[in-house]
Design a protein around this motif. Structure first.
Motif, PDB file in Angstrom:
ATOM      1  N   LEU A  32      43.591  36.063  28.679  1.00 11.19           N
ATOM      2  CA  LEU A  32      44.367  37.307  28.760  1.00 11.19           C
ATOM      3  C   LEU A  32      43.791  38.242  29.817  1.00 11.19           C
ATOM      4  O   LEU A  32      44.536  38.867  30.576  1.00 11.19           O
ATOM      5  CB  LEU A  32      44.405  38.008  27.398  1.00 11.19           C
ATOM      6  N   ARG A  33      42.473  38.333  29.875  1.00 10.78           N
ATOM      7  CA  ARG A  33      41.841  39.188  30.881  1.00 10.78           C
ATOM      8  C   ARG A  33      42.152  38.682  32.292  1.00 10.78           C
ATOM      9  O   ARG A  33      42.415  39.476  33.195  1.00 10.78           O
ATOM     10  CB  ARG A  33      40.333  39.256  30.662  1.00 10.78           C
ATOM     11  N   ARG A  34      42.127  37.369  32.493  1.00  7.04           N
ATOM     12  CA  ARG A  34      42.481  36.804  33.809  1.00  7.04           C
ATOM     13  C   ARG A  34      43.925  37.142  34.162  1.00  7.04           C
ATOM     14  O   ARG A  34      44.222  37.561  35.277  1.00  7.04           O
ATOM     15  CB  ARG A  34      42.282  35.291  33.813  1.00  7.04           C
ATOM     16  N   LYS A  35      44.824  36.933  33.204  1.00 12.52           N
ATOM     17  CA  LYS A  35      46.248  37.198  33.433  1.00 12.52           C
ATOM     18  C   LYS A  35      46.471  38.664  33.793  1.00 12.52           C
ATOM     19  O   LYS A  35      47.178  38.981  34.753  1.00 12.52           O
ATOM     20  CB  LYS A  35      47.035  36.838  32.179  1.00 12.52           C
TER      21      LYS A  35
ATOM     22  N   ALA B 156      44.249  40.848  34.946  1.00 14.09           N
ATOM     23  CA  ALA B 156      43.602  41.161  36.224  1.00 14.09           C
ATOM     24  C   ALA B 156      44.477  40.723  37.395  1.00 14.09           C
ATOM     25  O   ALA B 156      44.608  41.459  38.386  1.00 14.09           O
ATOM     26  CB  ALA B 156      42.231  40.497  36.302  1.00 14.09           C
ATOM     27  N   ILE B 157      45.071  39.539  37.297  1.00 11.48           N
ATOM     28  CA  ILE B 157      45.967  39.060  38.361  1.00 11.48           C
ATOM     29  C   ILE B 157      47.168  39.990  38.503  1.00 11.48           C
ATOM     30  O   ILE B 157      47.564  40.349  39.609  1.00 11.48           O
ATOM     31  CB  ILE B 157      46.410  37.605  38.076  1.00 11.48           C
ATOM     32  N   LYS B 158      47.735  40.397  37.383  1.00  9.78           N
ATOM     33  CA  LYS B 158      48.899  41.293  37.433  1.00  9.78           C
ATOM     34  C   LYS B 158      48.522  42.655  38.020  1.00  9.78           C
ATOM     35  O   LYS B 158      49.248  43.192  38.860  1.00  9.78           O
ATOM     36  CB  LYS B 158      49.482  41.459  36.034  1.00  9.78           C
ATOM     37  N   LEU B 159      47.382  43.201  37.602  1.00  9.57           N
ATOM     38  CA  LEU B 159      46.951  44.499  38.127  1.00  9.57           C
ATOM     39  C   LEU B 159      46.639  44.405  39.622  1.00  9.57           C
ATOM     40  O   LEU B 159      46.928  45.331  40.381  1.00  9.57           O
ATOM     41  CB  LEU B 159      45.744  45.018  37.356  1.00  9.57           C
ATOM     42  N   LYS B 160      46.070  43.292  40.045  1.00  4.30           N
ATOM     43  CA  LYS B 160      45.794  43.087  41.471  1.00  4.30           C
ATOM     44  C   LYS B 160      47.101  43.029  42.256  1.00  4.30           C
ATOM     45  O   LYS B 160      47.221  43.641  43.326  1.00  4.30           O
ATOM     46  CB  LYS B 160      45.001  41.787  41.664  1.00  4.30           C
ATOM     47  N   TRP B 161      48.092  42.322  41.727  1.00  8.11           N
ATOM     48  CA  TRP B 161      49.390  42.247  42.399  1.00  8.11           C
ATOM     49  C   TRP B 161      50.022  43.637  42.494  1.00  8.11           C
ATOM     50  O   TRP B 161      50.543  44.015  43.540  1.00  8.11           O
ATOM     51  CB  TRP B 161      50.324  41.294  41.650  1.00  8.11           C
TER      52      TRP B 161
ATOM     53  N   PRO C  24      41.389  53.183  43.904  1.00 15.40           N
ATOM     54  CA  PRO C  24      41.754  51.787  43.628  1.00 15.40           C
ATOM     55  C   PRO C  24      41.385  51.394  42.203  1.00 15.40           C
ATOM     56  O   PRO C  24      40.448  51.936  41.622  1.00 15.40           O
ATOM     57  CB  PRO C  24      40.932  50.987  44.634  1.00 15.40           C
ATOM     58  N   LEU C  25      42.099  50.440  41.658  1.00 14.58           N
ATOM     59  CA  LEU C  25      41.785  49.921  40.337  1.00 14.58           C
ATOM     60  C   LEU C  25      40.467  49.154  40.396  1.00 14.58           C
ATOM     61  O   LEU C  25      40.197  48.459  41.374  1.00 14.58           O
ATOM     62  CB  LEU C  25      42.886  48.964  39.874  1.00 14.58           C
ATOM     63  N   ASP C  26      39.661  49.266  39.360  1.00 13.88           N
ATOM     64  CA  ASP C  26      38.405  48.527  39.290  1.00 13.88           C
ATOM     65  C   ASP C  26      38.698  47.189  38.611  1.00 13.88           C
ATOM     66  O   ASP C  26      38.673  47.070  37.400  1.00 13.88           O
ATOM     67  CB  ASP C  26      37.366  49.326  38.501  1.00 13.88           C
ATOM     68  N   LEU C  27      39.012  46.176  39.423  1.00 12.26           N
ATOM     69  CA  LEU C  27      39.424  44.889  38.887  1.00 12.26           C
ATOM     70  C   LEU C  27      38.265  44.087  38.335  1.00 12.26           C
ATOM     71  O   LEU C  27      38.488  43.173  37.554  1.00 12.26           O
ATOM     72  CB  LEU C  27      40.165  44.094  39.966  1.00 12.26           C
ATOM     73  N   GLN C  28      37.047  44.408  38.684  1.00 14.60           N
ATOM     74  CA  GLN C  28      35.895  43.710  38.109  1.00 14.60           C
ATOM     75  C   GLN C  28      35.842  43.974  36.611  1.00 14.60           C
ATOM     76  O   GLN C  28      35.600  43.082  35.829  1.00 14.60           O
ATOM     77  CB  GLN C  28      34.593  44.169  38.768  1.00 14.60           C
ATOM     78  N   ASP C  29      36.069  45.239  36.203  1.00 10.84           N
ATOM     79  CA  ASP C  29      36.068  45.573  34.774  1.00 10.84           C
ATOM     80  C   ASP C  29      37.227  44.908  34.067  1.00 10.84           C
ATOM     81  O   ASP C  29      37.097  44.456  32.938  1.00 10.84           O
ATOM     82  CB  ASP C  29      36.156  47.092  34.574  1.00 10.84           C
ATOM     83  N   ALA C  30      38.385  44.823  34.719  1.00 12.69           N
ATOM     84  CA  ALA C  30      39.561  44.230  34.078  1.00 12.69           C
ATOM     85  C   ALA C  30      39.391  42.740  33.886  1.00 12.69           C
ATOM     86  O   ALA C  30      39.874  42.174  32.916  1.00 12.69           O
ATOM     87  CB  ALA C  30      40.804  44.507  34.935  1.00 12.69           C
ATOM     88  N   ALA C  31      38.695  42.061  34.799  1.00  9.61           N
ATOM     89  CA  ALA C  31      38.580  40.602  34.741  1.00  9.61           C
ATOM     90  C   ALA C  31      37.370  40.128  33.937  1.00  9.61           C
ATOM     91  O   ALA C  31      37.345  39.002  33.487  1.00  9.61           O
ATOM     92  CB  ALA C  31      38.520  40.021  36.147  1.00  9.61           C
ATOM     93  N   SER C  32      36.387  40.984  33.785  1.00  9.40           N
ATOM     94  CA  SER C  32      35.175  40.530  33.085  1.00  9.40           C
ATOM     95  C   SER C  32      35.440  40.373  31.604  1.00  9.40           C
ATOM     96  O   SER C  32      36.236  41.079  31.011  1.00  9.40           O
ATOM     97  CB  SER C  32      34.036  41.517  33.317  1.00  9.40           C
ATOM     98  N   SER C  33      34.777  39.415  31.012  1.00  7.06           N
ATOM     99  CA  SER C  33      34.921  39.222  29.560  1.00  7.06           C
ATOM    100  C   SER C  33      33.802  39.953  28.858  1.00  7.06           C
ATOM    101  O   SER C  33      32.702  40.065  29.362  1.00  7.06           O
ATOM    102  CB  SER C  33      34.915  37.741  29.222  1.00  7.06           C
ATOM    103  N   HIS C  34      34.103  40.426  27.692  1.00  7.58           N
ATOM    104  CA  HIS C  34      33.126  41.199  26.912  1.00  7.58           C
ATOM    105  C   HIS C  34      32.533  40.372  25.826  1.00  7.58           C
ATOM    106  O   HIS C  34      33.001  39.462  25.335  1.00  7.58           O
ATOM    107  CB  HIS C  34      33.797  42.416  26.301  1.00  7.58           C
TER     108      HIS C  34
END
Length: 121
Positions: free
Chosen positions: A88-91, A93-98, A111-121
């Motif tokens: 879900l985090r990958r999905k 992150a890809i959408k937010l990047k697009w 800019p959006l911080d995509l590292q935080d969006a893509a990282s898993s907790h």
């Protein structure tokens, strides 16, 4: 009622419930970084269905499960989201990047911080 609602299951802070739209009076959508990943839908007979938003696109199957109650469906959505958190985090992150690359006007806002969006907790 637009304020994010706590989850029923201990989850990372990035997940929260809120109404899917302005017409909802209950927190019917589970969101990750503002993107819906699961939702609750009430049938005409009053029963609840949980919808899992695993994939996007018109050709992807609709994944829905019957729920014994609103809260039972929410808890099921949360457990599903925890099991599939990394995907879900990958999905998302890809959408937010697009969105950032194709929708957000360059030079406005930060800019959006995509590292935080893509990282898993």
């Amino acid at each position: 009622m637009d304020a994010p609602q706590q989850t029923l299951t201990p989850m990372p802070d990035d997940f929260h419930w809120k109404p899917r739209c302005h017409l909802d009076t209950l927190p019917t959508g589970l969101f990750l970084h503002g993107e819906i990943v699961a939702s609750m839908h009430q049938r005409i007979d009053g029963a609840w269905l949980a919808r899992l938003h695993a994939d996007d696109g018109l050709d992807t199957p609709l994944v829905m499960r019957r729920s014994t109650s609103f809260d039972a469906g929410r808890k099921g959505c949360e457990l599903w989201a925890l099991r599939h958190e990394r995907a879900l985090r990958r999905k998302v992150a890809i959408k937010l990047k697009w969105i950032q690359d194709n929708v957000v006007l360059r030079g406005r806002g930060r800019p959006l911080d995509l590292q935080d969006a893509a990282s898993s907790h």
